[in-house]
Design a protein around this motif. Structure first.
Motif, PDB file in Angstrom:
ATOM      1  N   GLU A 109      26.989   3.601  -6.412  1.00  0.00           N
ATOM      2  CA  GLU A 109      27.584   2.276  -6.157  1.00  0.00           C
ATOM      3  C   GLU A 109      26.975   1.212  -7.066  1.00  0.00           C
ATOM      4  N   LEU A 110      25.710   1.427  -7.461  1.00  0.00           N
ATOM      5  CA  LEU A 110      25.026   0.479  -8.342  1.00  0.00           C
ATOM      6  C   LEU A 110      25.189   0.861  -9.815  1.00  0.00           C
ATOM      7  N   ASN A 111      26.011   1.896 -10.076  1.00  0.00           N
ATOM      8  CA  ASN A 111      26.163   2.416 -11.444  1.00  0.00           C
ATOM      9  C   ASN A 111      24.833   2.825 -12.050  1.00  0.00           C
ATOM     10  N   ILE A 112      23.961   3.362 -11.218  1.00  0.00           N
ATOM     11  CA  ILE A 112      22.654   3.801 -11.708  1.00  0.00           C
ATOM     12  C   ILE A 112      22.663   5.323 -11.852  1.00  0.00           C
ATOM     13  N   THR A 113      22.370   5.804 -13.065  1.00  0.00           N
ATOM     14  CA  THR A 113      22.201   7.245 -13.246  1.00  0.00           C
ATOM     15  C   THR A 113      20.710   7.544 -13.105  1.00  0.00           C
ATOM     16  N   TYR A 114      20.409   8.734 -12.620  1.00  0.00           N
ATOM     17  CA  TYR A 114      19.015   9.023 -12.298  1.00  0.00           C
ATOM     18  C   TYR A 114      18.740  10.507 -12.466  1.00  0.00           C
ATOM     19  N   THR A 115      17.458  10.836 -12.547  1.00  0.00           N
ATOM     20  CA  THR A 115      17.027  12.229 -12.539  1.00  0.00           C
ATOM     21  C   THR A 115      16.560  12.554 -11.129  1.00  0.00           C
ATOM     22  N   LEU A 116      17.024  13.677 -10.590  1.00  0.00           N
ATOM     23  CA  LEU A 116      16.631  14.068  -9.232  1.00  0.00           C
ATOM     24  C   LEU A 116      15.406  14.974  -9.282  1.00  0.00           C
ATOM     25  N   HIS A 117      14.394  14.624  -8.486  1.00  0.00           N
ATOM     26  CA  HIS A 117      13.187  15.455  -8.375  1.00  0.00           C
ATOM     27  C   HIS A 117      13.052  15.881  -6.924  1.00  0.00           C
ATOM     28  N   HIS A 118      12.821  17.169  -6.695  1.00  0.00           N
ATOM     29  CA  HIS A 118      12.624  17.597  -5.318  1.00  0.00           C
ATOM     30  C   HIS A 118      11.235  17.159  -4.856  1.00  0.00           C
ATOM     31  N   SER A 119      11.172  16.480  -3.705  1.00  0.00           N
ATOM     32  CA  SER A 119       9.905  15.864  -3.287  1.00  0.00           C
ATOM     33  C   SER A 119       8.788  16.883  -3.046  1.00  0.00           C
ATOM     34  N   GLU A 120       9.129  18.070  -2.519  1.00  0.00           N
ATOM     35  CA  GLU A 120       8.062  19.047  -2.252  1.00  0.00           C
ATOM     36  C   GLU A 120       7.517  19.641  -3.545  1.00  0.00           C
ATOM     37  N   LYS A 121       8.416  19.896  -4.482  1.00  0.00           N
ATOM     38  CA  LYS A 121       7.959  20.394  -5.789  1.00  0.00           C
ATOM     39  C   LYS A 121       7.096  19.344  -6.484  1.00  0.00           C
ATOM     40  N   ALA A 122       7.509  18.079  -6.365  1.00  0.00           N
ATOM     41  CA  ALA A 122       6.753  16.991  -6.995  1.00  0.00           C
ATOM     42  C   ALA A 122       5.355  16.903  -6.385  1.00  0.00           C
ATOM     43  N   LEU A 123       5.284  17.079  -5.071  1.00  0.00           N
ATOM     44  CA  LEU A 123       3.994  17.021  -4.384  1.00  0.00           C
ATOM     45  C   LEU A 123       3.064  18.129  -4.889  1.00  0.00           C
ATOM     46  N   ILE A 124       3.592  19.341  -4.957  1.00  0.00           N
ATOM     47  CA  ILE A 124       2.787  20.489  -5.405  1.00  0.00           C
ATOM     48  C   ILE A 124       2.317  20.280  -6.844  1.00  0.00           C
ATOM     49  N   LYS A 125       3.233  19.795  -7.664  1.00  0.00           N
ATOM     50  CA  LYS A 125       2.895  19.520  -9.063  1.00  0.00           C
ATOM     51  C   LYS A 125       1.810  18.435  -9.156  1.00  0.00           C
ATOM     52  N   GLY A 126       1.897  17.438  -8.290  1.00  0.00           N
ATOM     53  CA  GLY A 126       0.880  16.383  -8.253  1.00  0.00           C
ATOM     54  C   GLY A 126      -0.480  16.936  -7.851  1.00  0.00           C
ATOM     55  N   HIS A 127      -0.490  17.792  -6.849  1.00  0.00           N
ATOM     56  CA  HIS A 127      -1.750  18.432  -6.452  1.00  0.00           C
ATOM     57  C   HIS A 127      -2.295  19.298  -7.592  1.00  0.00           C
ATOM     58  N   TYR A 128      -1.384  19.939  -8.302  1.00  0.00           N
ATOM     59  CA  TYR A 128      -1.804  20.789  -9.422  1.00  0.00           C
ATOM     60  C   TYR A 128      -2.496  19.956 -10.502  1.00  0.00           C
ATOM     61  N   GLN A 129      -1.973  18.751 -10.734  1.00  0.00           N
ATOM     62  CA  GLN A 129      -2.616  17.892 -11.744  1.00  0.00           C
ATOM     63  C   GLN A 129      -4.051  17.553 -11.340  1.00  0.00           C
ATOM     64  N   MET A 130      -4.240  17.280 -10.051  1.00  0.00           N
ATOM     65  CA  MET A 130      -5.590  16.975  -9.571  1.00  0.00           C
ATOM     66  C   MET A 130      -6.462  18.236  -9.640  1.00  0.00           C
ATOM     67  N   TYR A 131      -5.855  19.366  -9.378  1.00  0.00           N
ATOM     68  CA  TYR A 131      -6.569  20.646  -9.512  1.00  0.00           C
ATOM     69  C   TYR A 131      -7.051  20.818 -10.953  1.00  0.00           C
ATOM     70  N   VAL A 163       0.824  -1.217   0.000  1.00  0.00           N
ATOM     71  CA  VAL A 163       0.000   0.000   0.000  1.00  0.00           C
ATOM     72  C   VAL A 163       0.858   1.267   0.000  1.00  0.00           C
ATOM     73  N   ILE A 164       0.251   2.335  -0.523  1.00  0.00           N
ATOM     74  CA  ILE A 164       0.873   3.654  -0.587  1.00  0.00           C
ATOM     75  C   ILE A 164      -0.181   4.698  -0.251  1.00  0.00           C
ATOM     76  N   ARG A 165       0.189   5.695   0.525  1.00  0.00           N
ATOM     77  CA  ARG A 165      -0.680   6.870   0.687  1.00  0.00           C
ATOM     78  C   ARG A 165       0.194   8.111   0.659  1.00  0.00           C
ATOM     79  N   GLY A 166       0.047   8.923  -0.338  1.00  0.00           N
ATOM     80  CA  GLY A 166       0.799  10.175  -0.415  1.00  0.00           C
ATOM     81  C   GLY A 166       1.802  10.172  -1.552  1.00  0.00           C
ATOM     82  N   GLU A 167       2.562   9.074  -1.655  1.00  0.00           N
ATOM     83  CA  GLU A 167       3.603   9.033  -2.691  1.00  0.00           C
ATOM     84  C   GLU A 167       3.009   9.010  -4.097  1.00  0.00           C
ATOM     85  N   GLU A 168       1.747   8.536  -4.238  1.00  0.00           N
ATOM     86  CA  GLU A 168       1.119   8.525  -5.569  1.00  0.00           C
ATOM     87  C   GLU A 168       1.049   9.950  -6.124  1.00  0.00           C
TER      88      GLU A 168
END
Lengths: 324, 324
Positions: B294-316, B137-142
């Protein structure tokens, strides 16, 4: 009746203290005294009232004497000249007689363990050191190991002794010498997760394997512990509760299995010729027994208290038998 | 200046509450109020004084109003007709608006998440459901996930979003749909081990990677987490302290690395074409960044608070944009 020759087996842990009067002939327990006077409590007491190093030993001896007195009265026996064999945390820095760890290997007859003799008035005895590798330590289990090993008919070959507990130990013996071991925080993890984590609300203690479903939950936990990521699987305890897939009791057994399975997964890498031994109490034996079955491991069961007494007896033989 | 169009982003957790006033044009945070009025505290309060279900919602609305009042005064803005988008534990059983979990898959624009509208006097808004698999289960991270995904230029292919926390989440997205995820008790384990276990005496918090040795201790921990048995390796923290091999600060970083490495080891099994994303705060980013290296994984960094606001904006956008 001729006078029995006796020794005293003393298990001195962090939070517990136990004295047993043992007859050398058949290793029968003639009497026993136990309390919560572990080394931690004594150390705190000593720090409160005095800080002289000389005085420190007295605090520990006083605890020994108090329990010996009680045993003497109970058994109507004079016990003050009976040698006391002490193992466990008594040899720690904050213990009765701080002794360095003996680096591996150590011999199964205990001849190369470090010891420290003590005498205090009529009291006499010795404290047994722990053992260490470059990265791991043991205090107490070395004595149980010696005792369990001493009962073997086939002492050759490669042996693994599993000693479950708050900090479980897997000790490997070859050519009658302990050559390596590993500590697992199995009991401590289970305690933390079941009483201090979010999972505490999703499980409930129950009598060991009272229902068939308890056993299958435990077995499922062991399988997941052996082959999956512990840090994720523990969350199944919560979701099984949220989705009402399992009862809180089943969750209790699933978590037990998961933690024990995680401990035991390193055994999947051990050479097939290994002879396994489980040194434990009757409370934990059913859990580890069922878990080892999942790994298709057959083992010899040794009762941990008998192994301890036998281990103390070996040290008694080394250091006191000739003096009688 | 024309009147800005606003929405309110509300993150309602178990122990924390946070309101942010957001301008729709550039998603700028115009004002913020936070407190410890998480759902648990409100639920306890409600149970103490009343147990009528009708009354229950009022308790939550009162908390919303109290914080809105403070924000209104601070910003000198009337906020009561501004829609409030609520995510997190607010949709739990003991929360503001209990909503069932949405079973996977769910679409990255949030169109098939479950929601529940509320209005209370002038207040209006909606609560977003959590999501579930058969076993997780997840609540919030979605909501954070939707927000982070929305910033991607390449939305095709297979993506993994790592969202660290008390209960870390790895969420997998394919064809713009979340198709699976796993929870890891990483933060909770670290907290328990570093404050409640025997290891607490062997480590000491320090500023992130202040010394080079902190970084190498962390990296060693990650490696051991990836490839060794966690239940044994944690004990290295204690022995490194006993043998004075490492400082207590180094042990702190070793344990962090060990727990995070254990979480991340499942990524070793993920298909190589996967595109990785780390959605986190600036506090945790250096830890997970170094671990993923260490796992040789490259990734894109997303700031969690900005992501949250953007997620709320989508629902808006889904539910309110047409009404203006």
């Amino acid at each position: 009746m001729s006078k029995k020759i006796l020794f005293i087996s003393c298990d001195w842990g962090t939070t517990n203290f136990r004295l047993r009067v043992i007859g050398t002939e058949d290793l029968e327990v003639l009497g026993e005294e136990a309390s919560d006077w572990g080394i931690q409590r004594i150390n705190i007491q000593w720090k409160k009232t005095s800080k002289s190093e000389k005085n420190r030993e007295k605090f520990f001896c006083d605890v020994l004497i108090k329990h010996l007195d009680a045993l003497s009265k109970k058994l109507k026996l004079a016990l003050y000249d009976v040698p006391i064999l002490v193992s466990g945390m008594a040899s720690a820095n904050i213990g009765f007689k701080p002794i360095d760890y003996k680096p591996l290997p150590f011999n199964m007859n205990g001849s190369n363990l470090l010891i420290d003799h003590f005498s205090y008035g009529q009291l006499k005895g010795l404290v047994i050191s722990g053992v260490c590798t470059d990265t791991d330590v043991i205090r107490g289990e070395e004595t149980q190991l010696m005792g369990a090993f001493d009962t073997l008919t086939n002492r050759d070959g490669f042996h693994c002794f599993i000693i479950p507990g708050t900090h479980s130990k897997h000790i490997f013996v070859e050519q009658q010498e302990a050559i390596s071991f590993k500590t697992y925080l199995t009991g401590e993890f289970f305690e933390l997760l079941s009483t201090k984590s979010i999972l505490q609300h999703s499980l409930k203690t129950a009598e060991t394997f009272k229902h068939l479903s308890h056993q299958s939950s435990f077995q499922k936990g062991v399988k997941h512990g052996l082959h999956r990521n512990f840090l994720h699987e523990v969350f199944q305890v919560r979701t099984a509760d949220i989705f009402q897939k399992h009862t809180k009791e089943e969750n209790y057994f699933y978590l037990s299995g998961l933690v024990i399975g995680t401990e035991l997964k390193d055994l999947l890498q051990v050479q097939p010729s290994c002879q396994y031994h489980l040194v434990t109490s009757s409370a934990l034996a059913p859990y580890y027994g069922l878990a080892l079955q999942e790994l298709n491991i057959t083992y010899t069961l040794h009762h941990s208290e008998k192994a301890l007494i036998k281990g103390h007896y070996q040290m008694y033989q080394q250091y006191y038998q000739n003096s009688f």
